[in-house]
Design an enzyme around this catalytic site. Sequence first.
Site, short mmCIF file in Angstrom:
data_model
loop_
_atom_site.label_atom_id
_atom_site.label_comp_id
_atom_site.label_asym_id
_atom_site.label_seq_id
_atom_site.Cartn_x
_atom_site.Cartn_y
_atom_site.Cartn_z
N GLU A 82 0.89 -1.17 0.00
CA GLU A 82 0.00 0.00 0.00
C GLU A 82 0.92 1.21 0.00
OE1 GLU A 82 -1.72 2.97 0.13
OE2 GLU A 82 -1.83 2.79 2.31
N CYS B 49 -2.29 8.83 2.93
CA CYS B 49 -2.16 8.56 1.48
C CYS B 49 -3.37 9.02 0.69
CB CYS B 49 -1.93 7.09 1.20
SG CYS B 49 -1.85 6.00 2.56
#
Length: 475
Positions: free
Chosen positions: A247, A281
Amino acid sequence: MDVRTFWLAGRPAAGDTELTVTNPHDGREVGRHSLPTDAQVEEAVAAAHAVAREAAALPVHVRAEALAHVSRRIAERAEEIAQLITAENGKPIFWARGEASRAVATFRFAAEEARRWSGGVQRLDTEPAASGRLAYVSRVPYGPVLAITPFNFPLNLVAHKVAPSIAVGAPVVVKPAPATPLSALLLGEILAETDLPPGMFSVLPVENERAAALVQDPRLPVVSFTGSAPVGYAIADQVPRKHVTLELGGNAAAVVLADADLDWAAQRIALYSNYQAGQSCIAVQRVIVEQPVYDAFVERLLPAVTGLVTGDPADEKTQVGPLVSEHAAERVEQWVQEAVAAGAKVLAGGTREGAAIAPTVLTDVPQDAKVACEEVFGPVMILQPAASVDEAYAMVNDSKYGLQAGVFTRSLDAAFRANRELEVGGVIIGDVPSYRADQMPYGGVKDSGIGREGLHSAMEDLTYEKVMVLTGLTL
C-alpha cells in the site's frame, strides 16, 4: 520513565539497548522502548515458523474470540491509547480518538469475518467424465506474515495487518515505524491477554536498516508493507518469489463539478487536505474544479482553510498539528518553495514553524512540480481549473498514482462515469477521496500498490485457494 518491553512470540522481552520516542510538537520524551537483539529477532521468526501449522488449524472460535477480545480492550482503553497516539505521532487528539475508535471496529470486523470464513462446494458432474465428483474449495494461509507498518496511523494500520492475519490463522511479525512504535507495543500487550498460541504474534521495534533481513527470511513467506513507493518496490524486487502486498500512497484528487454543493465541498476539502497534517495517502492533494464554478469555489475554500485551528495536538480544539518530524516539515517546505520558484502562487499558508506547516493552498502549479506529481504527505493542496468533465477526469488520471479520488456532483451519470473512467482503486462520490470504511476493499492501481486491505479482502490476499475433490459420491 519505564522502558517498554517488546513482544517476542507472545511474551514480553527486553534487549540490551533502548530507544527514546519524542513528541513531534515539543520534542519532549514520550517513552522509551527496548530494542530487540539479532538473536531475539531470530527467535521470533523461528517461533512464527514453528507455530504456522498449529495457527492454520486453530478453531474458528478461538481466532474470533481473540479478535473480539482485542476489540473490547481497545474500546476500554481508548482514551489512554488516543493520548499515546497524539504524544508519539503529533496527531491532534480529535483525530487520535477517531483512530482508536476505528481500531475497535477493525478488530470487530475481523472477528465477524473469521466466523463467516468458510469453504465452498462445487459440483463437478456438469460433464459425464466427472459424475459422482464434488469439489470442496477452501482458503489456506501462505504462512507467517511480516507486517511493516508506517507512522501516520500507528495503531489502525497495524490493526489492518494483524487482524486479518489472525483471522485466517497466520502468525504475524510486526515491524512498526521507528518514529511511532509505542502504539504497536501497547497492542501487543492486549494481544498477549488472549489464548492465541505462543509464536502467533511478535512486535519487534527494530531500526529500518534491520528490516532487510526480515524481508528476505524465507520463513516469512508473506510481506505486507505500507509506506512509500520506492521502499515498497525495493522490497518487492528483493523477494520476487514471495507473496508481497504493497500500500504505497498517492496524490489524491478531489473533483468539484459545476453542479456540486460548493459549501460542502469547500469545507470537506479544506479539512481533509490538512487532517493528520496531510500525512495520509488519501489526503486531498489535487483539487480539480470545473471552470464555471472555479472562482465561487475558491472564495469558499480559502476561508475554510485559514479558519482551521492549528497548534498543540493535545488541545481539544486543534484540527491540524505538526508533521511527524522537523525533517519531514523541511522537505514539504522545500517542495512548496520549488513550486513557487517555478511560477506557483501561494493563496494560503506556505510557512513552516518547527515541525508544523501552515495549511497551504497553491495555484498555477507546473505539472512537473513535486507538489503536483509526487505525494506531498503534508498539509498542501493545489488548485487546478478544468474546462469540462472530460478534462477533469483526464487530469485525475494524469498521475502515476491511483489510490482513491473524490467527485463532488449531484449527477448519477457523472458518478457512474467517474467509476468507469477514473484509474483508481476507489471512487468516493459526494465527498473527499479521504473517506475510508475499514471493512471495505482499500488499495490502488499504478504506483499506489498491489493488493487490498479491508478485512475480507485482506484475508483473501493472505491465503490461496485449495481444492479437494471427493470421488464416488451419489449427488
